[in-house]
Motif scaffolding. Structure first.
Motif, short mmCIF file in Angstrom:
data_model
loop_
_atom_site.label_atom_id
_atom_site.label_comp_id
_atom_site.label_asym_id
_atom_site.label_seq_id
_atom_site.Cartn_x
_atom_site.Cartn_y
_atom_site.Cartn_z
N SER A 154 0.66 -1.20 0.00
CA SER A 154 0.14 -0.23 0.21
C SER A 154 0.71 1.30 -0.10
N VAL A 155 2.02 1.23 -0.86
CA VAL A 155 2.80 2.49 -0.92
C VAL A 155 2.52 3.30 -2.29
N GLU A 156 2.64 4.30 -2.24
CA GLU A 156 2.33 4.87 -3.67
C GLU A 156 3.58 5.24 -4.21
N PHE A 157 3.64 4.87 -5.57
CA PHE A 157 4.84 4.91 -6.27
C PHE A 157 4.78 5.62 -7.53
N ASP A 158 5.98 6.36 -7.51
CA ASP A 158 6.10 7.52 -8.79
C ASP A 158 6.40 6.81 -9.96
N HIS A 159 5.41 6.36 -10.73
CA HIS A 159 5.71 5.66 -12.12
C HIS A 159 6.28 6.67 -13.05
N PRO A 160 7.40 6.14 -13.75
CA PRO A 160 8.20 6.93 -14.59
C PRO A 160 7.30 7.60 -15.78
N HIS A 161 6.37 6.75 -16.16
CA HIS A 161 5.44 7.22 -17.47
C HIS A 161 4.08 7.71 -17.00
N MET A 162 3.83 7.92 -15.81
CA MET A 162 2.39 8.43 -15.16
C MET A 162 2.12 9.65 -15.84
N LYS A 163 2.94 10.43 -16.24
CA LYS A 163 2.59 11.93 -16.63
C LYS A 163 2.59 12.15 -18.32
#
Length: 293
Positions: A264-273
């Motif tokens: 349950s840890v939010e992860f900054d996906h490199p292609h999210m933006k």
């Protein structure tokens, strides 16, 4: 906790067996309704039929949680074939199963989700959406991410089967598409929507897929060690369940259009933006399901 659950499964025998097993779990089963629903997400006609059956039997009742969890890691080509395996609808099989079928299911269930006071949609993605994108499964952090997921069916189906191609990069492509799809849908719904959509990587989980496919030729002592290194099935389910049931946190923190790793840890996906990538995925899915909505 008393939720009415519908289990959508491809195999009827395994589906009924799973339902019976849950009902017999003393101390865990609440006695709430649990029903099987037969569906093959790689087959759009099957998805359409199952959705209609569900909506008819539940008489338009709201859906509070929708878990888009079905998936395959690869598809065996027909003997003698030298092209990527495709579904009954002519769509590259891994993408058809992991992405397009889920898209159609959501679109057909959207009206019931809109009736909920707070609906949660959870798409099971994978860290393969970062690591298994290029041929040979190499990580990709470049700027040309739209090219990783073609915008046309012809391009999607291009290629010849090989282990590195269809087992690694095609799986990674489908898992990236699930993250992109979640973002595209969140943008369409808007920040005032009652539907919260998120994607999750469950972790490296010791499932029958690991045991019978990836490491089927390994000696038993290796499998015993591996089983202690990976998450159990129950542990692998926790982050997805969190995104389904932690309503207070989801609402207060506006958890929508995000990507999570265990536990349950939010992860900054490199292609999210990458909005172009997201729009490519959404528009392609819409085109592929238009005759079934």
């Amino acid at each position: 906790q008393g939720a009415s659950v519908t289990m959508a499964c491809r195999n009827p025998q395994r589906c009924f067996a799973a339902v019976d097993k849950i009902r017999k779990e003393d101390g865990y089963y609440s006695g709430a309704p649990i029903s099987p629903l037969i569906m093959d997400v790689s087959d759009l006609k099957s998805v359409q039929k199952a959705a209609k059956t569900y909506l008819h039997h539940n008489d338009g009742a709201p859906i509070d949680m929708l878990f888009l969890n079905a998936g395959i890691s690869d598809a065996e080509p027909e003997k003698g074939e030298n092209q990527l395996p495709t579904s009954k609808d002519g769509i590259e099989k891994v993408f058809a199963t992991n992405v397009v079928g889920h898209h159609l299911l959501y679109r057909l269930m959207e009206s019931a989700l809109q009736k909920s006071t707070m609906a949660r949609v959870v798409s099971t993605s994978s860290v393969a959406s970062i690591w298994w994108l290029q041929p040979y499964g190499l990580p990709y952090y470049g700027s040309d991410t739209p090219s990783l997921i073609p915008s046309t069916l012809d391009k999607l189906n291009e290629g010849k089967p090989s282990f590195m191609k269809y087992t690694l990069s095609l799986y990674g492509r489908s898992k990236l598409a699930q993250v992109a799809w979640s973002k595209a849908l969140t943008r369409r719904l808007g920040d005032k929507s009652k539907i919260y959509v998120n994607a999750v990587h469950p972790g490296a989980v010791y499932t029958p897929m690991v045991n019978t496919f990836y490491f089927s030729s390994m000696p038993q002592f290796f499998m015993n060690i591996l089983s202690r290194l990976l998450w159990t099935v129950e542990e692998g389910a926790l982050t997805g369940i969190y995104l389904g049931v932690a309503t207070d946190k989801i609402r207060s923190k506006e958890v929508r259009g995000r990507y999570f790793h265990p536990q349950s840890v939010e992860f900054d996906h490199p292609h999210m933006k990458d909005e172009m990538l997201q729009e490519n995925v959404w528009k392609l899915c819409e085109e592929l399901v238009q005759n079934f909505i």
